[in-house]
Design a protein around this motif. Structure first.
Motif, PDB file in Angstrom:
ATOM      1  N   GLU A 193      -4.654  -5.807  -5.144  1.00  0.00           N
ATOM      2  CA  GLU A 193      -4.095  -6.103  -6.469  1.00  0.00           C
ATOM      3  C   GLU A 193      -2.616  -6.478  -6.366  1.00  0.00           C
ATOM      4  O   GLU A 193      -1.822  -5.778  -5.725  1.00  0.00           O
ATOM      5  CB  GLU A 193      -4.242  -4.890  -7.389  1.00  0.00           C
ATOM      6  N   LEU A 194      -2.269  -7.575  -7.019  1.00  0.00           N
ATOM      7  CA  LEU A 194      -0.867  -7.967  -7.157  1.00  0.00           C
ATOM      8  C   LEU A 194      -0.333  -7.325  -8.429  1.00  0.00           C
ATOM      9  O   LEU A 194      -0.867  -7.545  -9.516  1.00  0.00           O
ATOM     10  CB  LEU A 194      -0.748  -9.488  -7.239  1.00  0.00           C
ATOM     11  N   ILE A 195       0.721  -6.523  -8.294  1.00  0.00           N
ATOM     12  CA  ILE A 195       1.291  -5.829  -9.446  1.00  0.00           C
ATOM     13  C   ILE A 195       2.608  -6.465  -9.879  1.00  0.00           C
ATOM     14  O   ILE A 195       2.837  -6.731 -11.055  1.00  0.00           O
ATOM     15  CB  ILE A 195       1.504  -4.335  -9.118  1.00  0.00           C
ATOM     16  N   SER A 196       3.481  -6.710  -8.910  1.00  0.00           N
ATOM     17  CA  SER A 196       4.770  -7.351  -9.171  1.00  0.00           C
ATOM     18  C   SER A 196       5.203  -8.032  -7.878  1.00  0.00           C
ATOM     19  O   SER A 196       4.563  -7.868  -6.837  1.00  0.00           O
ATOM     20  CB  SER A 196       5.807  -6.313  -9.612  1.00  0.00           C
ATOM     21  N   PRO A 197       6.299  -8.797  -7.894  1.00  0.00           N
ATOM     22  CA  PRO A 197       6.746  -9.444  -6.654  1.00  0.00           C
ATOM     23  C   PRO A 197       7.053  -8.469  -5.525  1.00  0.00           C
ATOM     24  O   PRO A 197       7.052  -8.860  -4.367  1.00  0.00           O
ATOM     25  CB  PRO A 197       8.007 -10.203  -7.095  1.00  0.00           C
ATOM     26  N   LEU A 198       7.293  -7.190  -5.848  1.00  0.00           N
ATOM     27  CA  LEU A 198       7.630  -6.210  -4.820  1.00  0.00           C
ATOM     28  C   LEU A 198       6.621  -5.068  -4.724  1.00  0.00           C
ATOM     29  O   LEU A 198       6.837  -4.124  -3.967  1.00  0.00           O
ATOM     30  CB  LEU A 198       9.026  -5.623  -5.082  1.00  0.00           C
ATOM     31  N   LYS A 199       5.534  -5.148  -5.493  1.00  0.00           N
ATOM     32  CA  LYS A 199       4.580  -4.038  -5.478  1.00  0.00           C
ATOM     33  C   LYS A 199       3.147  -4.563  -5.529  1.00  0.00           C
ATOM     34  O   LYS A 199       2.818  -5.443  -6.323  1.00  0.00           O
ATOM     35  CB  LYS A 199       4.814  -3.097  -6.652  1.00  0.00           C
ATOM     36  N   THR A 200       2.296  -3.981  -4.664  1.00  0.00           N
ATOM     37  CA  THR A 200       0.880  -4.334  -4.630  1.00  0.00           C
ATOM     38  C   THR A 200       0.068  -3.047  -4.472  1.00  0.00           C
ATOM     39  O   THR A 200       0.620  -1.965  -4.244  1.00  0.00           O
ATOM     40  CB  THR A 200       0.568  -5.274  -3.451  1.00  0.00           C
ATOM     41  N   TYR A 201      -1.250  -3.190  -4.602  1.00  0.00           N
ATOM     42  CA  TYR A 201      -2.141  -2.045  -4.436  1.00  0.00           C
ATOM     43  C   TYR A 201      -3.350  -2.492  -3.614  1.00  0.00           C
ATOM     44  O   TYR A 201      -3.948  -3.544  -3.893  1.00  0.00           O
ATOM     45  CB  TYR A 201      -2.608  -1.510  -5.789  1.00  0.00           C
ATOM     46  N   CYS A 202      -3.697  -1.694  -2.609  1.00  0.00           N
ATOM     47  CA  CYS A 202      -4.863  -2.005  -1.778  1.00  0.00           C
ATOM     48  C   CYS A 202      -5.931  -0.940  -2.009  1.00  0.00           C
ATOM     49  O   CYS A 202      -5.681   0.255  -1.801  1.00  0.00           O
ATOM     50  CB  CYS A 202      -4.462  -2.050  -0.302  1.00  0.00           C
ATOM     51  N   GLU A 203      -7.100  -1.378  -2.428  1.00  0.00           N
ATOM     52  CA  GLU A 203      -8.236  -0.470  -2.586  1.00  0.00           C
ATOM     53  C   GLU A 203      -8.988  -0.337  -1.264  1.00  0.00           C
ATOM     54  O   GLU A 203      -9.380   0.756  -0.866  1.00  0.00           O
ATOM     55  CB  GLU A 203      -9.161  -0.980  -3.682  1.00  0.00           C
ATOM     56  N   TYR A 204      -9.160  -1.478  -0.585  1.00  0.00           N
ATOM     57  CA  TYR A 204      -9.704  -1.488   0.777  1.00  0.00           C
ATOM     58  C   TYR A 204      -9.443  -2.864   1.374  1.00  0.00           C
ATOM     59  O   TYR A 204      -9.181  -3.837   0.654  1.00  0.00           O
ATOM     60  CB  TYR A 204     -11.200  -1.142   0.812  1.00  0.00           C
ATOM     61  N   GLY A 205      -9.493  -2.938   2.715  1.00  0.00           N
ATOM     62  CA  GLY A 205      -9.247  -4.196   3.393  1.00  0.00           C
ATOM     63  C   GLY A 205      -8.237  -4.022   4.516  1.00  0.00           C
ATOM     64  O   GLY A 205      -7.735  -2.918   4.762  1.00  0.00           O
ATOM     65  N   LYS A 206      -7.929  -5.138   5.184  1.00  0.00           N
ATOM     66  CA  LYS A 206      -6.960  -5.149   6.274  1.00  0.00           C
ATOM     67  C   LYS A 206      -5.820  -6.081   5.880  1.00  0.00           C
ATOM     68  O   LYS A 206      -6.052  -7.237   5.528  1.00  0.00           O
ATOM     69  CB  LYS A 206      -7.609  -5.614   7.571  1.00  0.00           C
ATOM     70  N   VAL A 207      -4.604  -5.567   5.980  1.00  0.00           N
ATOM     71  CA  VAL A 207      -3.437  -6.307   5.494  1.00  0.00           C
ATOM     72  C   VAL A 207      -2.360  -6.348   6.573  1.00  0.00           C
ATOM     73  O   VAL A 207      -2.068  -5.327   7.215  1.00  0.00           O
ATOM     74  CB  VAL A 207      -2.856  -5.648   4.223  1.00  0.00           C
ATOM     75  N   ARG A 208      -1.788  -7.519   6.772  1.00  0.00           N
ATOM     76  CA  ARG A 208      -0.619  -7.671   7.635  1.00  0.00           C
ATOM     77  C   ARG A 208       0.516  -8.202   6.765  1.00  0.00           C
ATOM     78  O   ARG A 208       0.417  -9.300   6.190  1.00  0.00           O
ATOM     79  CB  ARG A 208      -0.909  -8.639   8.777  1.00  0.00           C
ATOM     80  N   ALA A 209       1.590  -7.420   6.641  1.00  0.00           N
ATOM     81  CA  ALA A 209       2.693  -7.772   5.758  1.00  0.00           C
ATOM     82  C   ALA A 209       3.924  -8.157   6.563  1.00  0.00           C
ATOM     83  O   ALA A 209       4.315  -7.444   7.497  1.00  0.00           O
ATOM     84  CB  ALA A 209       3.026  -6.601   4.841  1.00  0.00           C
ATOM     85  N   SER A 210       4.522  -9.293   6.209  1.00  0.00           N
ATOM     86  CA  SER A 210       5.791  -9.735   6.791  1.00  0.00           C
ATOM     87  C   SER A 210       6.829  -9.709   5.677  1.00  0.00           C
ATOM     88  O   SER A 210       6.671 -10.403   4.657  1.00  0.00           O
ATOM     89  CB  SER A 210       5.663 -11.146   7.371  1.00  0.00           C
ATOM     90  N   VAL A 211       7.870  -8.919   5.865  1.00  0.00           N
ATOM     91  CA  VAL A 211       8.822  -8.669   4.786  1.00  0.00           C
ATOM     92  C   VAL A 211      10.242  -8.985   5.262  1.00  0.00           C
ATOM     93  O   VAL A 211      10.813  -8.245   6.073  1.00  0.00           O
ATOM     94  CB  VAL A 211       8.750  -7.201   4.305  1.00  0.00           C
ATOM     95  N   PRO A 212      10.829 -10.080   4.767  1.00  0.00           N
ATOM     96  CA  PRO A 212      12.211 -10.394   5.142  1.00  0.00           C
ATOM     97  C   PRO A 212      13.183  -9.453   4.440  1.00  0.00           C
ATOM     98  O   PRO A 212      12.805  -8.694   3.536  1.00  0.00           O
ATOM     99  CB  PRO A 212      12.373 -11.841   4.660  1.00  0.00           C
ATOM    100  N   GLU A 213      14.424  -9.545   4.822  1.00  0.00           N
ATOM    101  CA  GLU A 213      15.438  -8.653   4.247  1.00  0.00           C
ATOM    102  C   GLU A 213      15.545  -8.816   2.734  1.00  0.00           C
ATOM    103  O   GLU A 213      15.807  -7.870   2.010  1.00  0.00           O
ATOM    104  CB  GLU A 213      16.789  -8.943   4.913  1.00  0.00           C
ATOM    105  N   GLN A 214      15.315 -10.062   2.261  1.00  0.00           N
ATOM    106  CA  GLN A 214      15.422 -10.316   0.818  1.00  0.00           C
ATOM    107  C   GLN A 214      14.400  -9.531   0.008  1.00  0.00           C
ATOM    108  O   GLN A 214      14.580  -9.311  -1.190  1.00  0.00           O
ATOM    109  CB  GLN A 214      15.246 -11.810   0.519  1.00  0.00           C
ATOM    110  N   ALA A 215      13.290  -9.128   0.646  1.00  0.00           N
ATOM    111  CA  ALA A 215      12.224  -8.417  -0.067  1.00  0.00           C
ATOM    112  C   ALA A 215      12.143  -6.963   0.373  1.00  0.00           C
ATOM    113  O   ALA A 215      11.103  -6.316   0.216  1.00  0.00           O
ATOM    114  CB  ALA A 215      10.885  -9.117   0.164  1.00  0.00           C
ATOM    115  N   GLN A 216      13.217  -6.429   0.915  1.00  0.00           N
ATOM    116  CA  GLN A 216      13.211  -5.044   1.395  1.00  0.00           C
ATOM    117  C   GLN A 216      12.826  -4.097   0.260  1.00  0.00           C
ATOM    118  O   GLN A 216      13.277  -4.232  -0.873  1.00  0.00           O
ATOM    119  CB  GLN A 216      14.589  -4.663   1.928  1.00  0.00           C
TER     120      GLN A 216
END
Length: 548
Positions: A193-216
């Protein structure tokens, strides 16, 4: 009482009765007396008639030009006649003008005849100001889709803008870029689930996140714990039961409790190379065994290229079958043309040079796949001129189009130059409705519901409209599925003649909505002189859809 106001108070009702044709002989005599005795009233009488005459002519002209503008016949509130913006503005403008004039006369103002022109201009100006584009609420973009089987009513494609909400799919891999700068690769089966530009929710699945300094501070929440990134890259594997594993590939993350009322906020810090497992109860154990990283964006891009090449080859095979249909009037696949070419070749068996399109302004660009060609429509001058002879009892109009924005109240897919008996006008509204207008008498318009959403901007969509003379029915299709059916009361043969793809060159109309240029791309367009069945349209979509 002021004598001038008393005269006006008596004069205006008599004048109104005269213009309405309901004045009695006694009142007519009284009006003549007032005009004879008072020069100022005679001047007002002349000015009042001038304004009345001007409004009458303007209303007549507006009603005539209204035939060029589609008004929904659907009872749905969003597109019914009662909500027709042009009609609303016309009526409201006349009412406002009448009230204004009445107040002016009662107040003793001297309304000059030169006020008529600004009053008439009010309608056009207001109509333009009401034309609006759908407000986007995108917080992310779908940038890669490989081998995905969606678990949603509508299949999303590469390039789709994403609002807050769920992404559910049974298999495959997607890449999502959030407007904060964070990027996630998700492998199915997954519910994310996409909640906001800085917040998400995972119920199940495999996720690889790349987060630059701007999105810390980017966070993936789960039912057991929340993963807060402090820079740069991590993976999360989560089973439907709630059991999972977090692995930091580079940088550092914090693990927070999902229930901050009973558990301290920050539980653990994980740095590069460190990992942690957690069970259904949320118990966390640091893991020394590194989990294998999920697919990275580079590998995903390579898989996407392979998939696109395969899809393009499949479309080429379908393309050859389409050309053999004897009912195909005109088929433009936007292939086999050099960048300098100003001709859009008709590939149907019925091809004659007169049915080739003349490209005006449009620039060649990429289509649904990197190997596919398309034309881009950006400027109000961009268009493809057509000349389609003949009369057709039934007609199917088809287009693969990528819409970039709705700058106009109406945007052309294909419009005939004029609006004469049998002429079809195929277009979309700024609300996201599909419209087929057919000139029968005063004109008949068949509006779909609002089917195009802000999330459809920037993605390739398949639009089809069928005019079925035998069934007496118009059907609109989006992405291979019917979205609305409309009864034809009086079917007539359709005539195209001189027409345009992606724009309009009206023969007579010069109103506020005469510019109907498309903002987007087209990479396939067809006209059939028969009503295609629903199963053929669905099969055509499935063989030509990109990015899934």
């Amino acid at each position: 009482m002021n004598e001038k106001f008393a005269h006006n108070n008596q004069f205006i009702p008599l004048l109104d009765s005269l213009l309405e044709g309901s004045i009695t002989p006694e009142d007519h005599t009284e009006l003549e007396r007032l005009l004879k005795e008072n020069p100022e009233q005679r001047q007002r009488y002349i000015e009042y008639l001038q304004v009345h005459s001007g409004l009458s002519v303007w209303a007549t002209e507006s009603k005539q030009s209204d035939l060029w503008i589609p008004h929904s016949t659907s009872p749905a509130p969003q597109s019914g006649p009662g909500t027709s913006r042009f009609l609303f503005l016309l009526v409201s403008s006349i009412i406002a003008a009448t009230i204004f004039l009445s107040l002016s006369f009662y107040a003793g103002w001297k309304t000059q005849s030169n006020r008529e022109q600004p009053l008439a201009n009010f309608s056009a100006t207001s109509s333009e100001s009401r034309t609006r584009s759908p407000k986007t609420d995108h917080i992310a973009l779908l940038t890669q889709v490989v081998g995905v089987e969606w678990d949603t009513p509508r299949n999303l494609q590469t390039g789709a803008g994403l609002s807050a909400g769920w992404l559910r799919f049974k298999k495959g891999t997607i890449q999502v870029e959030l407007i904060s700068g964070a990027s996630v690769v998700i492998e199915g089966p997954a519910a994310f689930e996409l909640i906001s530009p800085l917040k998400t929710y995972c119920e199940y699945g495999k996720v690889r996140a790349s987060v630059p300094e701007q999105a810390q501070g980017f966070t993936i929440e789960t039912s057991r714990l929340n993963v807060v990134d402090l820079g740069t890259e991590f993976t999360l594997s989560l089973e439907p039961s709630g059991k999972g594993h977090v692995q930091v590939l580079d940088g550092m993350v914090e693990l927070h409790s999902s229930d901050q009322k009973t558990t301290p906020d920050k539980i653990h810090n994980l740095k590069t190379g460190e990992g942690a497992q957690f069970d259904q109860r949320g118990t966390i154990n640091r893991s020394q065994d590194l989990a294998l990283p999920l697919i990275n964006p580079e590998e995903l891009s390579h898989l996407a290229e392979q998939q696109q090449l395969l899809q393009f080859k499949q479309w080429k095979q379908q393309n050859q079958k389409i050309k053999t249909d004897p009912a195909l009037i005109a088929y433009y696949d936007f292939e086999d043309s050099a960048n300098w070419s100003r001709t859009l070749n008709n590939k149907s068996q019925q091809h004659t040079s007169s049915t080739d399109g003349a490209i005006v302004g449009c620039q060649w660009t990429s289509g649904r796949w990197p190997q596919k060609r398309a034309l881009e429509f950006k400027r109000t001058s961009d268009r493809v001129r057509l000349q389609i002879p003949g009369k057709y009892q039934s007609l199917t109009l088809m287009a693969w189009v990528r819409i970039e924005g709705f700058e106009r109240w109406l945007s052309s897919l294909m419009l005939t130059d004029g609006y004469n008996p049998g002429n079809p006008h195929w277009q979309i509204s700024d609300k996201g409705e599909m419209i087929l207008g057919v000139k029968t008498g005063a004109g008949k318009n068949y509006f779909s519901p609002v089917v195009l959403k802000p999330t459809d901007l920037g993605r390739w969509i398949f639009l089809v409209t069928v005019y079925d003379h035998q069934k007496k029915e118009v059907t609109h299709y989006l992405d291979g599925l019917p979205v609305s059916h409309h009864k034809i009361e009086n079917p007539i043969p359709l005539v195209i003649g001189p027409a345009e793809i992606g724009n309009w060159r009206p023969q007579e109309h010069t109103g506020a909505h005469s510019i109907r240029s498309l903002n987007g791309r087209l990479d396939e367009f067809a006209l059939f002189g028969r009503a295609l069945p629903a199963e053929d349209i669905l099969q055509w979509y499935q063989s030509g859809k990109p990015g899934s």
